[in-house]
Write a protein that holds these residues in place. Sequence first.
Motif, PDB file in Angstrom:
ATOM      1  N   GLN A  73      -1.243  -1.488  -0.186  1.00  0.00           N
ATOM      2  CA  GLN A  73      -0.075  -1.606   0.668  1.00  0.00           C
ATOM      3  C   GLN A  73       0.837  -0.410   0.485  1.00  0.00           C
ATOM      4  O   GLN A  73       0.875   0.214  -0.571  1.00  0.00           O
ATOM      5  CB  GLN A  73       0.706  -2.869   0.337  1.00  0.00           C
ATOM      6  N   TRP A  74       1.576  -0.136   1.540  1.00  0.00           N
ATOM      7  CA  TRP A  74       2.599   0.881   1.419  1.00  0.00           C
ATOM      8  C   TRP A  74       3.728   0.333   0.555  1.00  0.00           C
ATOM      9  O   TRP A  74       4.048  -0.853   0.625  1.00  0.00           O
ATOM     10  CB  TRP A  74       3.151   1.237   2.788  1.00  0.00           C
ATOM     11  N   PRO A  75       4.351   1.174  -0.227  1.00  0.00           N
ATOM     12  CA  PRO A  75       5.457   0.668  -1.048  1.00  0.00           C
ATOM     13  C   PRO A  75       6.627   0.248  -0.153  1.00  0.00           C
ATOM     14  O   PRO A  75       6.903   0.872   0.867  1.00  0.00           O
ATOM     15  CB  PRO A  75       5.823   1.858  -1.927  1.00  0.00           C
ATOM     16  N   THR A  76       7.284  -0.833  -0.554  1.00  0.00           N
ATOM     17  CA  THR A  76       8.435  -1.303   0.220  1.00  0.00           C
ATOM     18  C   THR A  76       9.700  -0.704  -0.367  1.00  0.00           C
ATOM     19  O   THR A  76       9.824  -0.502  -1.573  1.00  0.00           O
ATOM     20  CB  THR A  76       8.529  -2.828   0.185  1.00  0.00           C
TER      21      THR A  76
END
Length: 142
Positions: A128-131
Amino acid sequence: MRASDHRKHIPVGVKLHATLLLLGFSDEEIAGGLEWDHQPALALRIVDPETGELTPHPNDPRYLRPLRKAEHALKTRGAGATTAGSDVGSAAKVKRIEKDPAGGEAFRRRILAIKRGDEPPPSKRKRQWPTRPFPNRKRSKP
């Protein structure tokens, strides 16, 4: 005289034409030039070091497939923007890897096994892309 004495042998070309019609090719496609594709491509086949022969043999009918001209061009050279997934792109990749002493024959065998369906292709790891929070902005008063 028997009726069988008057029957002539069916030519191989007529048998081939009938077989291609059964496979779903039209008369126009057959007459316009059907192309025969090597699967796997000749550049990806393994060369026997002793005899210099390709494995599998180039004219082995189990590894030849009839294709329409446009389909054959797409499989051989790719979509135009890139050669990824095409025979030309795969051959170039094999050449690059064979230059590396760690690559070579083992890589070629692995690629051929994937193309034949003996081995599933390696899966790419998904992450996942970092939030991160949206920046706080002050509203300007109208």
